[in-house]
Design an enzyme around this catalytic site. Structure first.
Site, PDB file in Angstrom:
ATOM      1  N   SER A  37       0.838  -1.197   0.000  1.00  0.00           N
ATOM      2  CA  SER A  37       0.000   0.000   0.000  1.00  0.00           C
ATOM      3  C   SER A  37       0.871   1.244   0.000  1.00  0.00           C
ATOM      4  CB  SER A  37      -0.927   0.001   1.214  1.00  0.00           C
ATOM      5  OG  SER A  37      -1.850   1.070   1.147  1.00  0.00           O
ATOM      6  N   ASP A  38       0.340   2.335  -0.563  1.00  0.00           N
ATOM      7  CA  ASP A  38       1.071   3.591  -0.578  1.00  0.00           C
ATOM      8  C   ASP A  38       0.080   4.753  -0.567  1.00  0.00           C
ATOM      9  OD1 ASP A  38       3.884   4.797  -0.982  1.00  0.00           O
ATOM     10  OD2 ASP A  38       2.645   5.896  -2.420  1.00  0.00           O
ATOM     11  N   THR A  39       0.475   5.860   0.074  1.00  0.00           N
ATOM     12  CA  THR A  39      -0.404   7.018   0.220  1.00  0.00           C
ATOM     13  C   THR A  39       0.334   8.301  -0.137  1.00  0.00           C
ATOM     14  OG1 THR A  39      -1.638   5.941   2.003  1.00  0.00           O
ATOM     15  CG2 THR A  39      -1.837   8.330   1.840  1.00  0.00           C
TER      16      THR A  39
END
Length: 203
Positions: free
Chosen positions: A77-79
Site C-alpha cells: 500500500s502507498d499514500t
C-alpha cells in the site's frame, strides 16, 4: 470454496497504522518490510504513483517468498497527499513538515491510497486506489509548530495523520476515512474477496 485458514496475508509494510487497520479485519497476517525504492518520475499522476508503489512494495516481498510454495496474499500500500496538482510525500525534516502544513492549512486537498494484492502461488494480482477529499482547519503558526514538535508529521504523507493529534486540525472529509489513514478497508475487503479471502465469513 474459500478456506481462509489455509491462506495468510503478508503486509509489505512496517507502518503501525496499516498494521492496526489490517488487524481490525480479524484475518491472521504477518508483517515484512518491503524495502522497495519509492522514487517515481515527476510526471506521474497521483493514482499511478500510489498504485505503482503499492505494487512495487508487494513485489519486493513477493520476490522473497515466491519460492516458499506457501498459500497467501502479499499486500502492498502507498499514500500521497495532493495539493493543487502537486504531490506531497513524507517531509524530510521539521522545516519541510511545517512548510507543508502551512500550505495545507485552511484548504482542501486530496489523499490517494493505492493497494496491491499478489497471490503467492498463482502470481495473480489486483491493484486499485481510493481518493478522499480533506479540508484542513485554518492554523496559526504556533499551532503548526506545536504539531510539528509532537513528532507525528515525521513519517506521514502531507505531514499529518488524521487518526492522531492530526484529527484536531482536520475540519471535514469527503470520502473514505481509512484512505486518509493509509489503507482503505472497504476496497481492500473487496479485493481480498476477489482473491478468495472473505473478511465476513462464518467462524
Amino acid at each position: 470454496m474459500n478456506d481462509n485458514s489455509t491462506r495468510r496475508i503478508i503486509l509489505a509494510s512496517t507502518s503501525p497504522r496499516r498494521r492496526e487497520l489490517l488487524a481490525s479485519l480479524r484475518i491472521p497476517f504477518d508483517v515484512m518490510a518491503s524495502e522497495a525504492d519509492e522514487n517515481t518520475p515527476d510526471d506521474w499522476s497521483p493514482d499511478r504513483i500510489v498504485e505503482s508503489l503499492a505494487l512495487r512494495k508487494a513485489e519486493a516481498v513477493y520476490g522473497r517468498l515466491a519460492d516458499a510454495s506457501q498459500a497467501g496474499i502479499v499486500l502492498g500500500s502507498d499514500t500521497v497527499v495532493v495539493l493543487d496538482s502537486e504531490v506531497l510525500g513524507k517531509p524530510v525534516d521539521e522545516e519541510d513538515a511545517a512548510g507543508m502544513l502551512s500550505r495545507l492549512q485552511g484548504r482542501e486537498h486530496l489523499v490517494y491510497t493505492g493497494a496491491a494484492c499478489l497471490d503467492l502461488l498463482s502470481g495473480a494480482r489486483l491493484v486499485r486506489h481510493s481518493v478522499t477529499r480533506v479540508k484542513m482547519k485554518a492554523l496559526s503558526p504556533e499551532a503548526i509548530r506545536a504539531y510539528v514538535k509532537s513528532g507525528e508529521p515525521a513519517d506521514k504523507a502531507g505531514a499529518y495523520g488524521i487518526q492522531g493529534l492530526g484529527a484536531t486540525i482536520v475540519e471535514r472529509i469527503d470520502g473514505d476515512y481509512f484512505t486518509v489513514v493509509g489503507l482503505p478497508l472497504s476496497m481492500l475487503s473487496d479485493m481480498l474477496s476477489e482473491m478468495g479471502i472473505e473478511v465476513l465469513t462464518d467462524p
